[in-house]
Design an enzyme around this catalytic site. Structure first.
Site, mmCIF file in Angstrom:
data_model
loop_
_atom_site.group_PDB
_atom_site.id
_atom_site.type_symbol
_atom_site.label_atom_id
_atom_site.label_comp_id
_atom_site.label_asym_id
_atom_site.label_seq_id
_atom_site.Cartn_x
_atom_site.Cartn_y
_atom_site.Cartn_z
ATOM 1 N N LYS A 82 1.149 3.555 -3.225
ATOM 2 C CA LYS A 82 0.681 4.946 -3.226
ATOM 3 C C LYS A 82 1.821 5.912 -3.568
ATOM 4 O O LYS A 82 1.601 6.949 -4.185
ATOM 5 C CB LYS A 82 0.094 5.298 -1.862
ATOM 6 C CG LYS A 82 -1.244 4.634 -1.585
ATOM 7 C CD LYS A 82 -2.347 5.247 -2.435
ATOM 8 C CE LYS A 82 -3.708 4.701 -2.075
ATOM 9 N NZ LYS A 82 -4.796 5.316 -2.852
ATOM 10 N N TYR A 88 0.847 -1.210 0.000
ATOM 11 C CA TYR A 88 0.000 0.000 0.000
ATOM 12 C C TYR A 88 0.873 1.247 0.000
ATOM 13 O O TYR A 88 0.711 2.134 -0.846
ATOM 14 C CB TYR A 88 -0.903 -0.041 1.227
ATOM 15 C CG TYR A 88 -1.927 1.070 1.302
ATOM 16 C CD1 TYR A 88 -3.028 1.094 0.447
ATOM 17 C CD2 TYR A 88 -1.818 2.085 2.251
ATOM 18 C CE1 TYR A 88 -3.983 2.104 0.533
ATOM 19 C CE2 TYR A 88 -2.770 3.093 2.339
ATOM 20 C CZ TYR A 88 -3.846 3.104 1.477
ATOM 21 O OH TYR A 88 -4.794 4.105 1.573
HETATM 22 N N1 LIG Z 1 -10.458 6.239 4.412
HETATM 23 C C1 LIG Z 1 -9.270 6.634 4.762
HETATM 24 O O1 LIG Z 1 -8.999 6.848 5.954
HETATM 25 C C2 LIG Z 1 -8.199 6.880 3.719
HETATM 26 C C3 LIG Z 1 -6.968 7.372 4.144
HETATM 27 C C4 LIG Z 1 -5.973 7.589 3.197
HETATM 28 C C5 LIG Z 1 -6.226 7.352 1.865
HETATM 29 N N2 LIG Z 1 -7.432 6.875 1.482
HETATM 30 C C6 LIG Z 1 -7.610 6.594 0.060
HETATM 31 O O2 LIG Z 1 -8.882 7.048 -0.378
HETATM 32 C C7 LIG Z 1 -9.424 6.133 -1.340
HETATM 33 C C8 LIG Z 1 -10.796 5.686 -0.891
HETATM 34 O O3 LIG Z 1 -10.701 5.074 0.395
HETATM 35 P P1 LIG Z 1 -11.980 4.466 1.149
HETATM 36 O O4 LIG Z 1 -11.769 4.609 2.590
HETATM 37 O O5 LIG Z 1 -13.206 4.994 0.528
HETATM 38 O O6 LIG Z 1 -11.792 2.933 0.791
HETATM 39 P P2 LIG Z 1 -12.863 1.871 0.263
HETATM 40 O O7 LIG Z 1 -12.218 0.548 0.315
HETATM 41 O O8 LIG Z 1 -14.154 2.063 0.981
HETATM 42 O O9 LIG Z 1 -13.066 2.345 -1.245
HETATM 43 C C9 LIG Z 1 -12.207 1.991 -2.291
HETATM 44 C C10 LIG Z 1 -13.079 1.622 -3.489
HETATM 45 O O10 LIG Z 1 -12.233 1.329 -4.590
HETATM 46 C C11 LIG Z 1 -12.707 0.135 -5.214
HETATM 47 N N3 LIG Z 1 -11.557 -0.482 -5.882
HETATM 48 C C12 LIG Z 1 -10.444 -1.002 -5.313
HETATM 49 N N4 LIG Z 1 -9.615 -1.455 -6.255
HETATM 50 C C13 LIG Z 1 -10.214 -1.217 -7.454
HETATM 51 C C14 LIG Z 1 -9.855 -1.481 -8.792
HETATM 52 N N5 LIG Z 1 -8.687 -2.089 -9.116
HETATM 53 N N6 LIG Z 1 -10.713 -1.103 -9.768
HETATM 54 C C15 LIG Z 1 -11.892 -0.507 -9.479
HETATM 55 N N7 LIG Z 1 -12.285 -0.230 -8.218
HETATM 56 C C16 LIG Z 1 -11.450 -0.597 -7.218
HETATM 57 C C17 LIG Z 1 -13.279 -0.689 -4.085
HETATM 58 O O11 LIG Z 1 -14.184 -1.695 -4.506
HETATM 59 C C18 LIG Z 1 -13.940 0.383 -3.234
HETATM 60 O O12 LIG Z 1 -15.260 0.636 -3.648
HETATM 61 C C19 LIG Z 1 -8.413 5.000 -1.480
HETATM 62 O O13 LIG Z 1 -7.580 5.255 -2.570
HETATM 63 C C20 LIG Z 1 -7.610 5.094 -0.211
HETATM 64 O O14 LIG Z 1 -6.303 4.612 -0.383
HETATM 65 C C21 LIG Z 1 -8.424 6.626 2.381
#
Ligand SMILES: NC(=O)c1ccc[n+]([C@@H]2O[C@H](COP(=O)([O-])OP(=O)(O)OC[C@H]3O[C@@H](n4cnc5c(N)ncnc54)[C@H](O)[C@@H]3O)[C@@H](O)[C@H]2O)c1
Length: 324
Positions: A151, A147
């Site tokens: 990223k 991860y």
């Molecule tokens: N929630 C947090 O605290 C947080 C913190 C830092 C970064 N982020 C980043 O924000 C983004 C969203 O996070 P989240 O918390 O909503 O996570 P989440 O897991 O709820 O959402 C991610 C979505 O991406 C989809 N996905 C994953 N791989 C995929 C692929 N190869 N093709 C198509 N769809 C795909 C999943 O099915 C899911 O719906 C991510 O990139 C995550 O790394 C989130």
């Protein structure tokens, strides 16, 4: 305006779709449902300004994405350690191949592309709070490497597409964000503690609970994404988005139990490898360049999140405090 939201069925992606629709922007949602759920977007079905396509971004998107795009939000990536460690090669591929496919789409459409990066690019930080100019202390050979390094390389890809092809890029580094639609079983602090406290089960604390985290409510975070998307073209980021209010894990457990009125006890388990000791964003750049600050107090955001989990697991709201 027409936006593509990759990862639309996830927590942040689905709230972003809601916000964009409220702002009158046409949205094409895309997701492969790796961690996302249809329930998160089913309320948008029937909205003529929202369409959805099931697709994995590791495959080129031009065959399934039709019509012009003004902006692409790349939210597609599993975000919780439990989810991104389930298939580390998929996580790496999503970040490299997937981000590259979306960059190609941005290039073809001459669209802006916003990358959801993460505080995890700082690894286990040696400076506190974390500022964007810090290069990080990440372990490329560890359990979180798929991860963190995924990223990091996605950020580099963004930069190189901007340099070579003039793609208009925006990079945000998101710190822990929580809110309704989180997965019950994702193993993250807020969801785990809330569900355990609601069920009256012991609260699982990893380590001694003195490690710190800062938690941003999802509506605040989405507001930051929208402000970043609309920022002046020369501002590419990376920019931190998060709530600088810092809590130890033990304080977090106490506050959640207090709101719920739960008598759950804490049980302690060994700290997972490479777990960061401290997490707190410096948001000076977001304040000055985007005029952005989180507004929802922790207790208020928790209350909204607790209500969501309570409905899902069917617990009574008796004892839940609302006087914050
Ligand atoms: N929630 C947090 O605290 C947080 C913190 C830092 C970064 N982020 C980043 O924000 C983004 C969203 O996070 P989240 O918390 O909503 O996570 P989440 O897991 O709820 O959402 C991610 C979505 O991406 C989809 N996905 C994953 N791989 C995929 C692929 N190869 N093709 C198509 N769809 C795909 C999943 O099915 C899911 O719906 C991510 O990139 C995550 O790394 C989130």
């Amino acid at each position: 305006m027409r936006a593509l939201v990759a990862g639309a069925a996830g927590v942040l992606g689905s709230h972003l779709c809601d916000r964009l629709r409220r702002d009158g922007i046409e949205v094409l949602g895309l997701d492969n449902f790796y961690t996302g759920r249809r329930q998160n977007i089913e309320h948008l079905e029937g909205d003529p300004g929202f369409t959805f396509v099931e697709h994995d971004i590791t495959r080129p998107a031009d065959a399934v994405v039709t019509g012009p795009l003004d902006i692409i939000f790349n939210m597609a990536c599993p975000a919780s350690p439990r989810a991104y460690q389930r298939d580390p090669l998929f996580t790496l591929e999503t970040n490299y191949v997937g981000t590259r496919n979306l960059l190609e789409l941005a290039r073809e459409n001459e669209a802006i592309i916003l990358q959801a990066s993460t505080s995890e690019v700082y690894g286990d930080p040696t400076i506190h709070p974390q500022v964007e100019s810090y290069w990080g202390n990440a372990n490329c050979f560890g359990a979180r490497g798929c991860y963190e390094e995924g990223k990091r390389v996605a950020e580099t890809l963004m930069l190189e597409y901007a340099r070579r092809y003039g793609v208009r890029i925006k990079v945000v580094r998101i710190f822990n964000t929580y809110g309704p639609r989180m997965d019950l079983e994702d193993g993250r602090i807020i969801s785990s503690f809330t569900v355990q406290a609601l069920r009256g089960e012991p609260i699982t604390v990893f380590g001694d609970g003195s490690q710190t985290r800062s938690f941003c409510y999802v509506d605040d975070l989405v507001d930051g994404l929208v402000k970043m998307a609309a920022s002046e073209p020369s501002f590419t980021g990376p920019v931190n988005l998060g709530n600088p209010a810092e809590f130890t894990v033990l304080e977090t457990a106490r506050i959640i139990k207090e709101i719920i009125g739960s008598g759950s006890v804490n049980v302690f388990k060994p700290l997972p490898p490479d777990d960061p000791r401290k997490r707190k964003p410096d948001i000076g750049l977001a304040e000055s360049r985007l005029g952005w600050q989180p507004r929802v107090p922790f207790e208020e955001g928790l209350l909204r999140t607790i209500e969501y989990f309570r409905d899902i697991i069917g617990c009574s709201s008796q004892g839940v405090r609302r006087d914050f």
